[in-house]
Design a protein around this motif. Sequence first.
Motif, PDB file in Angstrom:
ATOM      1  N   PRO A 162       0.877  -1.235  -0.413  1.00  0.00           N
ATOM      2  CA  PRO A 162       0.393  -0.285   0.625  1.00  0.00           C
ATOM      3  C   PRO A 162       0.523   1.001   0.235  1.00  0.00           C
ATOM      4  O   PRO A 162       1.967   1.595   0.477  1.00  0.00           O
ATOM      5  N   ASP A 163       0.258   1.934  -0.403  1.00  0.00           N
ATOM      6  CA  ASP A 163       1.012   3.821  -0.440  1.00  0.00           C
ATOM      7  C   ASP A 163       0.757   4.383   0.290  1.00  0.00           C
ATOM      8  O   ASP A 163      -1.068   4.602  -0.087  1.00  0.00           O
ATOM      9  N   TRP A 164       0.619   5.126   1.368  1.00  0.00           N
ATOM     10  CA  TRP A 164      -0.179   6.298   2.194  1.00  0.00           C
ATOM     11  C   TRP A 164      -0.685   7.630   1.640  1.00  0.00           C
ATOM     12  O   TRP A 164      -1.139   8.191   2.724  1.00  0.00           O
ATOM     13  N   SER A 165       0.903   7.634   0.736  1.00  0.00           N
ATOM     14  CA  SER A 165       0.745   9.038   0.261  1.00  0.00           C
ATOM     15  C   SER A 165       1.683   9.810  -0.532  1.00  0.00           C
ATOM     16  O   SER A 165       2.420  10.075  -1.194  1.00  0.00           O
ATOM     17  N   LEU A 251      -7.951   8.542  -3.379  1.00  0.00           N
ATOM     18  CA  LEU A 251      -6.331   7.942  -3.140  1.00  0.00           C
ATOM     19  C   LEU A 251      -6.001   8.155  -1.981  1.00  0.00           C
ATOM     20  O   LEU A 251      -6.750   8.730  -0.714  1.00  0.00           O
ATOM     21  N   PHE A 252      -5.486   6.914  -1.506  1.00  0.00           N
ATOM     22  CA  PHE A 252      -5.143   6.604   0.253  1.00  0.00           C
ATOM     23  C   PHE A 252      -4.589   7.358   1.389  1.00  0.00           C
ATOM     24  O   PHE A 252      -3.543   8.067   0.396  1.00  0.00           O
ATOM     25  N   ASP A 253      -4.751   7.978   2.211  1.00  0.00           N
ATOM     26  CA  ASP A 253      -4.190   8.629   3.035  1.00  0.00           C
ATOM     27  C   ASP A 253      -3.967   7.824   4.247  1.00  0.00           C
ATOM     28  O   ASP A 253      -4.557   6.861   4.023  1.00  0.00           O
ATOM     29  N   ARG A 254      -4.191   8.506   5.615  1.00  0.00           N
ATOM     30  CA  ARG A 254      -4.233   8.555   6.918  1.00  0.00           C
ATOM     31  C   ARG A 254      -5.624   7.836   7.292  1.00  0.00           C
ATOM     32  O   ARG A 254      -4.874   7.396   8.002  1.00  0.00           O
ATOM     33  N   ARG A 255      -7.022   8.224   6.506  1.00  0.00           N
ATOM     34  CA  ARG A 255      -7.695   7.349   7.438  1.00  0.00           C
ATOM     35  C   ARG A 255      -7.733   5.882   6.594  1.00  0.00           C
ATOM     36  O   ARG A 255      -7.889   5.109   7.085  1.00  0.00           O
TER      37      ARG A 255
END
Length: 266
Positions: A162-165, A251-255
Motif C-alpha cells: 500500500p501507498d498512503w502518501s 487517493l489513499f491517505d491517513r484515514r
Amino acid sequence: MIKHHISPRPARRASRALLVVLVPLLAAALSGCAARTPPPEPRGLPFVGVLTSDNDHWCTASVVDSPRRNLIATAAHCVYFHKEDEKDGYEAGPFKGDLRFAPQFSGAAPGHYPYGTWKVTGIHVHTLWTKENDDRGDYAFLTVAPDKKGRRLQDVVGAAAPDWSSSPHRRVTVVGYPNEDHNPRNRPVSCTTRTRRDPDEPYMVRIECPGFWPGTSGGPWLADHRDAARPGRLMGVLSGGDTDRESVAVLFDRRARALYERAARG
C-alpha cells in the motif's frame, strides 16, 4: 459522478452501475497444429480477482501486502449498502452471504478458478461511507481465511504494497473486469497512464482510458507497476466515473491507513 455499484444480480440502476471484475482469460491451445503446444499463460495478474457469491461475481479486488498475508482491497460500495439501495434489492449494511475472493478468475461462464476461491471473514469499511455515504470513504479492506491446504492468500498469489502518501500525479496501471454485457469472455482491461487530481472532487484522482465499464469497481490503481513480480504500490481502488473512459479513485491517505491497520489486526 456516476457511481459504479455492484450486486450479485444483473439488474443495476443507472446512477450506480455494477462493476464486475473478471480476471485474465485462459486461452485455449492453438488448433490446426501438427504438434500440441501448451496454452498461453493466463492474462492479468494473479493477485487481482473478483468477488463472488452463489455463482455470481462482481467487482474487482486485489491482494494488499499485510503482516498476516490475508488482506484484499476493493471499493466500499461493493460490500456495504445504504437504505437508498433497498429499492434495488440490497439489504442495508455489509454484504450478507457467503462472500469469496477468486484470484485471476477468467473465461466465459462458468469460468475458471486457477487459485480457487477464498472465504471472506471480515469486512472493514470507513465510517465516512457507512454513516455518511461519503465518496471520500469509498474503499474497503477484507480479510480472508486460509485455503483448505492451510495456505495464506498472499503466499499463493502475491500482493501489492500500500501507498498512503502518494502524489496525485503518478504513472499508474489500473486493472478491471467489465461485466459480461460488454465482456462475454471475461477478459481483463488494463491501462497504464498518468493520473491527475479530479477537478470536481479533489480528494480523488482521475484517469482517462476506454473500456472501464460497469464491473471494474474496486480494481487496483498500481503506481510504478511493472509485472506480477514487481506489482508496484497500491495507491487507491476504482470508485466510479462519468463514462467508461473516465475513472476515479480515492487517493489513499491517513484515514485509509488507519482502516487498513484495523483490518490487518483482525
